[in-house]
Design an enzyme around this catalytic site. Structure first.
Site, PDB file in Angstrom:
ATOM      1  N   ASP A   1      49.394  35.942  41.698  1.00 25.61           N
ATOM      2  CA  ASP A   1      50.122  34.741  42.535  1.00 25.61           C
ATOM      3  C   ASP A   1      51.650  34.696  42.561  1.00 25.61           C
ATOM      4  OD1 ASP A   1      47.744  33.932  43.530  1.00 25.61           O
ATOM      5  OD2 ASP A   1      47.613  32.462  41.997  1.00 25.61           O
TER       6      ASP A   1
ATOM      7  N   THR B   1      47.827  45.930  44.405  1.00 26.18           N
ATOM      8  CA  THR B   1      48.302  45.956  43.271  1.00 26.18           C
ATOM      9  C   THR B   1      47.279  46.397  42.247  1.00 26.18           C
ATOM     10  OG1 THR B   1      47.435  43.770  43.142  1.00 26.18           O
ATOM     11  CG2 THR B   1      49.571  43.844  43.623  1.00 26.18           C
ATOM     12  N   LEU B   2      47.788  47.208  41.193  1.00 22.04           N
ATOM     13  CA  LEU B   2      46.813  47.967  40.437  1.00 22.04           C
ATOM     14  C   LEU B   2      46.913  47.640  39.046  1.00 22.04           C
ATOM     15  CD1 LEU B   2      47.460  51.402  42.250  1.00 22.04           C
ATOM     16  CD2 LEU B   2      45.212  49.952  42.523  1.00 22.04           C
TER      17      LEU B   2
ATOM     18  N   ARG C   1      48.694  49.815  36.313  1.00 19.27           N
ATOM     19  CA  ARG C   1      49.018  51.073  36.936  1.00 19.27           C
ATOM     20  C   ARG C   1      50.110  50.746  38.154  1.00 19.27           C
ATOM     21  NH1 ARG C   1      44.157  52.864  39.487  1.00 19.27           N
ATOM     22  NH2 ARG C   1      43.358  50.914  39.103  1.00 19.27           N
TER      23      ARG C   1
ATOM     24  N   ALA D   1      49.636  26.979  45.965  1.00 22.42           N
ATOM     25  CA  ALA D   1      50.797  26.229  45.207  1.00 22.42           C
ATOM     26  C   ALA D   1      51.405  27.300  44.221  1.00 22.42           C
ATOM     27  CB  ALA D   1      50.194  25.036  44.526  1.00 22.42           C
ATOM     28  N   ASN D   2      50.760  28.181  43.484  1.00 20.10           N
ATOM     29  CA  ASN D   2      51.365  29.079  42.387  1.00 20.10           C
ATOM     30  C   ASN D   2      52.114  29.874  43.109  1.00 20.10           C
ATOM     31  OD1 ASN D   2      49.429  28.064  40.686  1.00 20.10           O
ATOM     32  ND2 ASN D   2      48.080  29.771  40.687  1.00 20.10           N
TER      33      ASN D   2
ATOM     34  N   ASN E   1      44.444  43.225  45.640  1.00 18.65           N
ATOM     35  CA  ASN E   1      44.233  43.954  44.290  1.00 18.65           C
ATOM     36  C   ASN E   1      43.188  45.191  44.737  1.00 18.65           C
ATOM     37  OD1 ASN E   1      41.762  43.010  44.138  1.00 18.65           O
ATOM     38  ND2 ASN E   1      42.505  41.546  42.502  1.00 18.65           N
TER      39      ASN E   1
END
Length: 310
Positions: A246, A214-215, A218, A41-42, A184
């Site tokens: 999200d 995803t970092l 960074r 949903a997010n 991540n």
């Protein structure tokens, strides 16, 4: 141009605390907030607020009052909920603690989200009409596979492998169904079964059209075939990181859908643009409290990108 998110929807109970309690410890909260959540949903809210695409959500709520309010919140955001079913029992719920450094701990009670392992005919029709299908792992993997199988021949399947889970199950492997894998750093290591990020990238990138890692502060790493791109993060004074990933995923999916491109034509430039938009949206979101409540508008994202790159 459309995005369909197949995923979880939860009632979030968010407590603000001075610090996250240690095992066996009790701490006092300064406030408590009830708000819409769930990774699916997010992400649907984030994709819809990107502004350029229509968004539908496929999932399940329970027969409780939370289910009614969660459905109503998506409708208020302009999201198509014709694929949101109702099942007997409670809706999903998440118990969240957020401390003064913006870190959080989250306990998810799946509720209705765990009930479905297949799409209904109506839900299959919703998925089949999408240009981009976005899934996560807060729902049964069998449902993720069903959604991937129901998409159109030229539709994208983006999988955000969060929370991380085994990719090979009795229903088959997830990898062949995925065009873009978004993880991540922790999830990348977990899915790859290694303890080094570069080794994880080496293991995962050849198995999908594109890999996005995803970092946090960074930025993110994008791998597409033999090409790589590093996309920097945007500076932010974080107060609550709940739902930031999200927000990134929803904006990323909307950017792909708005491009009008099909998976066979993917390139590193398109993916980097999508990651940049996602990073900007996430940077704004962490300066606000809540998950869906914190998702910014397309205008806010565009303004931040313009200010940063002016």
């Amino acid at each position: 141009m459309s995005v369909v998110v197949v995923g979880s929807i939860n009632q979030d109970l968010v407590a603000r605390v001075n610090r996250i309690p240690a095992p066996g410890e009790t701490v006092l909260a300064s406030s408590m907030m009830r708000t819409g959540g769930g990774k699916g949903a997010n992400q649907a809210v984030a994709a819809r607020r990107a502004g350029d695409v229509s968004v539908a959500f496929v999932g399940a709520v329970g027969t409780d009052l939370d289910g009614e309010s969660l459905r109503g919140a998506l409708v208020a955001d302009g999201i198509d909920v014709s694929g949101l079913s109702q099942v007997d029992g409670p809706s999903g719920m998440a118990l969240i603690s957020v401390d003064d450094t913006a870190e959080n701990t989250i306990v998810v009670i799946p509720g209705a989200n765990a009930a479905a392992t297949a799409l209904t005919p109506a839900q299959r029709s919703v998925v089949a009409a999408a240009q981009v299908v976005l899934t996560q792992l807060e729902i049964p993997i069998a449902l993720v596979l069903a959604a991937a199988g129901a998409r159109g021949a030229e539709a994208w399947h983006l999988l955000n492998a969060a929370p991380s889970a085994p990719f090979v199950t009795a229903g088959g492997s997830l990898f062949p169904s995925v065009d873009v894998l978004i993880v991540n750093e922790h999830e990348a290591l977990d899915v790859a079964g290694v303890d080094d990020l570069e080794a994880a990238v080496t293991a995962l990138a050849p198995r999908v059209r594109a890999l996005v890692v995803t970092l946090g502060r960074r930025g993110s790493l994008i791998v597409c075939g033999d090409e790589r791109a590093d996309v920097p993060a945007f500076a932010a004074d974080a107060v609550d990181t709940t739902g930031a990933g999200d927000t990134f995923c929803g904006m990323f999916a909307a950017t792909l859908a708005a491009s009008g491109r099909v998976p066979e034509s993917v390139d590193i430039a398109l993916l980097a643009d999508a990651a940049r938009a996602g990073a900007a949206a996430a940077a704004i979101a962490v300066t606000r409290t809540g998950a869906q409540d914190a998702v910014p508008s397309a205008a806010e994202v565009a303004a931040l990108i313009e200010r940063t790159h002016a």
